[in-house]
Motif scaffolding. Sequence first.
Motif, mmCIF file in Angstrom:
data_model
loop_
_atom_site.group_PDB
_atom_site.id
_atom_site.type_symbol
_atom_site.label_atom_id
_atom_site.label_comp_id
_atom_site.label_asym_id
_atom_site.label_seq_id
_atom_site.Cartn_x
_atom_site.Cartn_y
_atom_site.Cartn_z
ATOM 1 N N ALA A 1 0.867 -1.176 0.000
ATOM 2 C CA ALA A 1 0.000 0.000 0.000
ATOM 3 C C ALA A 1 0.904 1.226 0.000
ATOM 4 O O ALA A 1 1.927 1.240 0.687
ATOM 5 C CB ALA A 1 -0.903 -0.001 1.225
ATOM 6 N N VAL A 2 0.552 2.246 -0.773
ATOM 7 C CA VAL A 2 1.337 3.475 -0.804
ATOM 8 C C VAL A 2 1.393 4.061 0.600
ATOM 9 O O VAL A 2 2.417 4.569 1.033
ATOM 10 C CB VAL A 2 0.761 4.477 -1.827
ATOM 11 N N SER A 3 0.293 3.957 1.343
ATOM 12 C CA SER A 3 0.262 4.376 2.741
ATOM 13 C C SER A 3 -0.494 3.318 3.530
ATOM 14 O O SER A 3 -1.546 2.854 3.086
ATOM 15 C CB SER A 3 -0.437 5.731 2.874
ATOM 16 N N ASP A 4 0.017 2.949 4.697
ATOM 17 C CA ASP A 4 -0.666 1.922 5.484
ATOM 18 C C ASP A 4 -1.733 2.514 6.406
ATOM 19 O O ASP A 4 -2.400 1.798 7.136
ATOM 20 C CB ASP A 4 0.326 1.081 6.277
ATOM 21 N N VAL B 1 -7.072 5.236 -1.771
ATOM 22 C CA VAL B 1 -5.984 4.360 -1.364
ATOM 23 C C VAL B 1 -5.350 3.799 -2.625
ATOM 24 O O VAL B 1 -6.060 3.349 -3.526
ATOM 25 C CB VAL B 1 -6.500 3.192 -0.493
ATOM 26 N N GLN B 2 -4.026 3.834 -2.705
ATOM 27 C CA GLN B 2 -3.325 3.239 -3.836
ATOM 28 C C GLN B 2 -2.487 2.067 -3.352
ATOM 29 O O GLN B 2 -1.805 2.167 -2.330
ATOM 30 C CB GLN B 2 -2.428 4.259 -4.531
ATOM 31 N N CYS B 3 -2.548 0.972 -4.118
ATOM 32 C CA CYS B 3 -1.757 -0.219 -3.818
ATOM 33 C C CYS B 3 -0.943 -0.573 -5.056
ATOM 34 O O CYS B 3 -1.479 -0.605 -6.170
ATOM 35 C CB CYS B 3 -2.671 -1.374 -3.424
ATOM 36 N N ARG B 4 0.349 -0.800 -4.848
ATOM 37 C CA ARG B 4 1.266 -1.120 -5.955
ATOM 38 C C ARG B 4 1.628 -2.594 -5.912
ATOM 39 O O ARG B 4 1.757 -3.174 -4.840
ATOM 40 C CB ARG B 4 2.524 -0.276 -5.850
ATOM 41 N N TYR B 5 1.832 -3.148 -7.105
ATOM 42 C CA TYR B 5 2.211 -4.550 -7.200
ATOM 43 C C TYR B 5 3.348 -4.709 -8.200
ATOM 44 O O TYR B 5 3.605 -3.822 -9.015
ATOM 45 C CB TYR B 5 1.013 -5.425 -7.580
ATOM 46 N N VAL C 1 -8.356 2.493 -4.919
ATOM 47 C CA VAL C 1 -9.655 2.319 -4.285
ATOM 48 C C VAL C 1 -10.122 3.678 -3.810
ATOM 49 O O VAL C 1 -9.355 4.439 -3.215
ATOM 50 C CB VAL C 1 -9.564 1.351 -3.088
ATOM 51 N N THR C 2 -11.381 4.013 -4.096
ATOM 52 C CA THR C 2 -11.971 5.262 -3.627
ATOM 53 C C THR C 2 -13.210 4.943 -2.804
ATOM 54 O O THR C 2 -14.071 4.179 -3.238
ATOM 55 C CB THR C 2 -12.355 6.176 -4.806
ATOM 56 N N MET C 3 -13.265 5.507 -1.603
ATOM 57 C CA MET C 3 -14.438 5.392 -0.733
ATOM 58 C C MET C 3 -15.083 6.774 -0.673
ATOM 59 O O MET C 3 -14.407 7.758 -0.405
ATOM 60 C CB MET C 3 -14.037 4.911 0.660
#
Length: 183
Positions: A20-23, A35-39, A90-92
């Motif tokens: 996760a870019v930020s936890d 939230v951004q998650c990199r793989y 992901v956007t909430m």
Amino acid sequence: MWLLLVLFLPVVQGSSALVAVSDAVSGPARGSLTVQCRYEPGWETYSKWWCRGAEWKDCHILVQTDGSEQEVKSDRTSIRDDQKSLTFTVTMEELRWNDADTYWCGIERSGTDLGVEVQVTINPVTAQCHYGPGWEPYVKSWCPDADLNSCAIVVLTTGSRLRKNELSINQRKHTFSMAMWGE
């Protein structure tokens, strides 16, 4: 000691394929957060997901891609995979105070999925109202609707006494401020 290191090493290597870019992220009540998650390369066409729950095994998937870059929306949450940048977002939206929880970015695979934990907190919305001299002893209220006839009051005070949420009154400056956590 060596046995512990050998047992720990595969867990660390397995989780480095997804970060996760930020936890920890936060957003305002009634607002939104992203939230951004990199793989790593090689996971582009795998299904990505966002789930809620403190325990990995009991996590409830809220939204999931089909392995494409097509955005998927479910209720107040959306997910989109950018396979060129190796990132899914992901956007909430329309955040509520009870959206604060532990969430997980994940990639579906055979066996155990890849997942990384993200803590979500909700910040209150603060509003400040001004009133004229002479109105100090009167009841102050906050209504989020424009139509006062159909308004559901969320804060009501007598003098400086709090009825709901968090309120402060400065009679010298003729203002009252309210912090609201949403519904």
